[in-house]
Each structure stands twice: as structure tokens, then as C-alpha cells.
Design an enzyme around this catalytic site. Sequence first.
Site, PDB file in Angstrom:
ATOM      1  N   GLU A 139      11.360   5.848 -17.868  1.00 10.03           N
ATOM      2  CA  GLU A 139      10.304   6.738 -18.354  1.00 10.03           C
ATOM      3  C   GLU A 139       9.957   6.395 -19.802  1.00 10.03           C
ATOM      4  O   GLU A 139       8.782   6.338 -20.187  1.00 10.03           O
ATOM      5  CB  GLU A 139      10.744   8.195 -18.246  1.00 10.03           C
ATOM      6  CG  GLU A 139      10.879   8.694 -16.821  1.00 10.03           C
ATOM      7  CD  GLU A 139      11.545  10.059 -16.732  1.00 10.03           C
ATOM      8  OE1 GLU A 139      11.427  10.696 -15.672  1.00 10.03           O
ATOM      9  OE2 GLU A 139      12.194  10.488 -17.715  1.00 10.03           O
TER      10      GLU A 139
ATOM     11  N   HIS B  33       0.827  -1.205   0.000  1.00  7.93           N
ATOM     12  CA  HIS B  33       0.000   0.000   0.000  1.00  7.93           C
ATOM     13  C   HIS B  33       0.866   1.262   0.000  1.00  7.93           C
ATOM     14  O   HIS B  33       0.449   2.323   0.480  1.00  7.93           O
ATOM     15  CB  HIS B  33      -0.943   0.034   1.213  1.00  7.93           C
ATOM     16  CG  HIS B  33      -1.874  -1.129   1.305  1.00  7.93           C
ATOM     17  ND1 HIS B  33      -3.155  -1.090   0.821  1.00  7.93           N
ATOM     18  CD2 HIS B  33      -1.697  -2.375   1.816  1.00  7.93           C
ATOM     19  CE1 HIS B  33      -3.749  -2.260   1.046  1.00  7.93           C
ATOM     20  NE2 HIS B  33      -2.871  -3.064   1.633  1.00  7.93           N
TER      21      HIS B  33
ATOM     22  N   LYS C  50      20.530  17.778 -12.229  1.00  5.48           N
ATOM     23  CA  LYS C  50      19.400  16.859 -12.098  1.00  5.48           C
ATOM     24  C   LYS C  50      19.554  15.712 -13.092  1.00  5.48           C
ATOM     25  O   LYS C  50      19.851  15.921 -14.274  1.00  5.48           O
ATOM     26  CB  LYS C  50      18.086  17.599 -12.363  1.00  5.48           C
ATOM     27  CG  LYS C  50      16.835  16.831 -11.958  1.00  5.48           C
ATOM     28  CD  LYS C  50      15.614  17.760 -12.023  1.00  5.48           C
ATOM     29  CE  LYS C  50      14.399  17.094 -11.409  1.00  5.48           C
ATOM     30  NZ  LYS C  50      13.916  15.980 -12.214  1.00  5.48           N
TER      31      LYS C  50
ATOM     32  N   SER D  63      17.441  18.014 -16.799  1.00  3.06           N
ATOM     33  CA  SER D  63      16.652  19.243 -16.794  1.00  3.06           C
ATOM     34  C   SER D  63      17.346  20.330 -17.590  1.00  3.06           C
ATOM     35  O   SER D  63      18.581  20.420 -17.609  1.00  3.06           O
ATOM     36  CB  SER D  63      16.427  19.721 -15.360  1.00  3.06           C
ATOM     37  OG  SER D  63      15.775  20.970 -15.335  1.00  3.06           O
TER      38      SER D  63
END
Length: 464
Positions: free
Chosen positions: A333, A190, A326, A320
Site C-alpha cells: 500500500e 481480465h 486484521k 485496523s
Amino acid sequence: MMDDSAVREERDSLGTLWVPKDAWYGVQTARAVANFPISGRRPDADFIIATVRIKLAAAIANHAAGWLDERPYTAIRAACERILAGEHQDQFVVDRFQAGAGTSHNMNANEVIANLANVSLGGRRGHYDPVNPNDHVNMGQSTNDVIPTAIRLTLLAKLPRLLAAVEGMAQAFSDLAEQERDTVKSGRTHLQDAVPTTLGAEFGAYAWTLRRVAAMLAAQKPYLCQTGLGGSAVGTGLNTAPGYRQRAAKALAELTGEPIEPAGNIIAQMQSMSDIAAFSGMLRTLTIEVTRISNDMRLLASGPRTGLAEITLPAVQPGSSIMPGKVNPVMFEMLNQVAYQVLGQDHAATQMAGAGQMELNVMMPAMGSALFDAMDWLGNAIEAATQKGLIGLSVDRERCRAYAHDSVGLATLLNRAIGYAQAAEIAKTSQQSGRPVRDIVVEKDLMRAEDFDRMVLEAAQSAP
């Protein structure tokens, strides 16, 4: 004004039409090119090969039956072999979205092969003598049995490459599982802290799941090997030579290396796309698992300071355009995006599989294209994610350990020793105070610290 030196005039049942002079295709292909400027995408390369193999198998069967004379047979065979060797595949030019059932693609193949055969015999392009696209190259065939057979052969051709990509990812996870078999971490259910496990067990489960679903996909293969070739227009075998079905299937088996055989009911195999729909369904199942695993990898790598950050994925590009330093989980992805697109292709193929009427499914060209793309895209994406996302990842073992020992879920390990109620009180104390369960257990003199640590490790490794 049209340059007459750049075109030739050809005739079909609808009249005359100009065809590019240097084209190996003919008038019916030229009409289809003009009629269907839809996607700008030509036929799948494996689909071209499959179609030409069918033409060669048909020629072999018809020659063996005495229906196709030696001279046209030899020329047709040589033309097919040239295409299969890589020549003139750019002459298959009909858009993937075309006339129902794939008549245009079938005629494209017939015309290219006929023109190559005639020129080899001293003739000219566009003059279909002595080899005619319909009478000789298409002998004993119909679009209605050629195209569904070609789709099945194409899926069979692509399957080993997809399965190899899946196995590559599974092996990468297996290697990581062995490497991290003692790396204790907090399990999560969960999306909340749960009892301990190991990173190795987590990765090993991914490997096992990928191999299982790959086996489920491979189990569809025998159904794709059952061909309706020889059914002709509606499955009755009209205008086919005696023994054609068996001879053509045998020739296809030799050309493909697959155990191709006539379907038990040729009419059904031409009407029904159930085997293709089932294959698509298993492709969907693989994609669902890949999506889930890819999401997990992104979660495990989230951070580096405010996420889980239990693993660090290889840095393959800056993440980025505005935030220096970053780095994003770009390979997973990408894999997620491809997976969602593949699910869309499956949905389209499934709908089209049920859209046939009577003796024919006219949706076959787009149905086949959807699955061809799905297999290519998914295989390429899995391989890329494996090579640049999995291989070379690093593990923050100390962070994994800290999370595991800071988890309130560790109180569950005390159930058998002190009972659920008292374990729940310890969990509550840990939750409210922020102190580790381990410290509370030791403080209450319920267990020594080293015994508690040993219990955590054994619990994490308890799965067989």
C-alpha cells in the site's frame, strides 16, 4: 530591536543587509532566504555535493589556465574539500522554490566557499578579500551552466542507489520464483480464470521486468554525463579561460568517477532539458511497473478467507483500529502511494523541461527537486517493500492447487485432444455444475486422472 552582536552588515548591488553573524553564507543568500519562505525545505544533500564539486572543478581548471592565483586557489580548494567531507552543509539554506534558474543556490555556494576561504587566510566573514564569491569562486561560470550541470550530477549520484533497490526487489522475486517453480496455480486474464501457470513463473516475470526497466533507466546515464559547463551565460563561453571546458569536465570526471565530458553543442545543452526529460520518462516507466506489481501482490494476498489468499505477506503491524486480528498489505500500500506521488513529480518535471525560453530554462530548481525526491522516495519505498513485504512471505500451495484444478480454464488444455467445440461443452458443464473439469474429463473417459494432472503441470511449466 535587532541585537547587533548577533548580526553583521553586508553590502551587495542592492544595498546593505543584516546577515546572521555566525553564518558562512552572505548577503545574497540572506536576501533569498527572506524572499522565498515557500516549502521550508533546504537543498537536496546530493545537489549540494554536486554544486560544490563543480566549484572545485572550476577552480582546478582556472588555476591550470593561470587565471586563478595559487593563494585563492588553495583556499577555495580547501573550503570545497571541507564541505565535501561533510562540514557546513547546513549553510546551504535557500528554499527549493526560488529565483529562476537557481541563481540564489549558486550564490549560496559561492558565498559559503568564499567565507571559508577568507577565514582560512586570516580574513573575516562578510569581508570578501582576497577571495570574492563572484570574481574567484564563480570564475568562468554562470548560474546558467552550473545548475543544469549540478542537476545532472545529482541524478547520476542517486542512480546507483535506486538501481540497487530495484535489483534487490528483482532478486527477491527471483528467489521466490525458484522456490515456487512447481507451484501450479490458475492464471488470470481480465481478472477471470485462465489457463494454469506457476507461482514461480509469475514471480520470475516480475524479476525479469524489473531488471529490464532498470537497464532502460541506466541506459540514460551517458546523456547525463554530457555537461554544458563552460557555456557561461548563454553557451558562448564568455569570460572563460582557454581550455576551461575540457579541464573542468576532466576534473569533474575525477571527482565523481563518472565519464563526464563536454557536450557536443554547449549552447544546446544549456537550452535543452531533453536528456533530463528522457530520464524522468524512464523513471516513470519503472514506476508504472512497480505500481502494477504492487497491485498484483495485494490481490494475491487478499483474504484471508474471502480473497485469493494464494500468498501471505509478512505481518508488520496491526491492520485496523477496530477489527481485531486484521493484517493489511501495508508495505505494498505504501509502495503504491509513493509510486503515484513519483508519477506526479515526473509530470511536473516534464512540464518544466518544456517551459524554457531561448537560451535558458528558468524552471530548473523545481525540476531538479522533483526528480531528486522521486528517486529518493521510490528507492526507499522499493527497498522497504522488499525487506518487509517480499522477504518472508509464505505461499498457500494447496490453495493455489485447488484454484488451478477448479478453474474452468483447464478446458482449454483439451483443445488439441478433442477440439475447441467439445472442450467448450466441458467448460460449460463445469461452469453450470460447479464440478471440476478434471472430474468431467475422467467421467467421460476422455483421459485418466493422473494423465490430466500431468498435462496441467506440463502446461503450467511450458514457458521456456
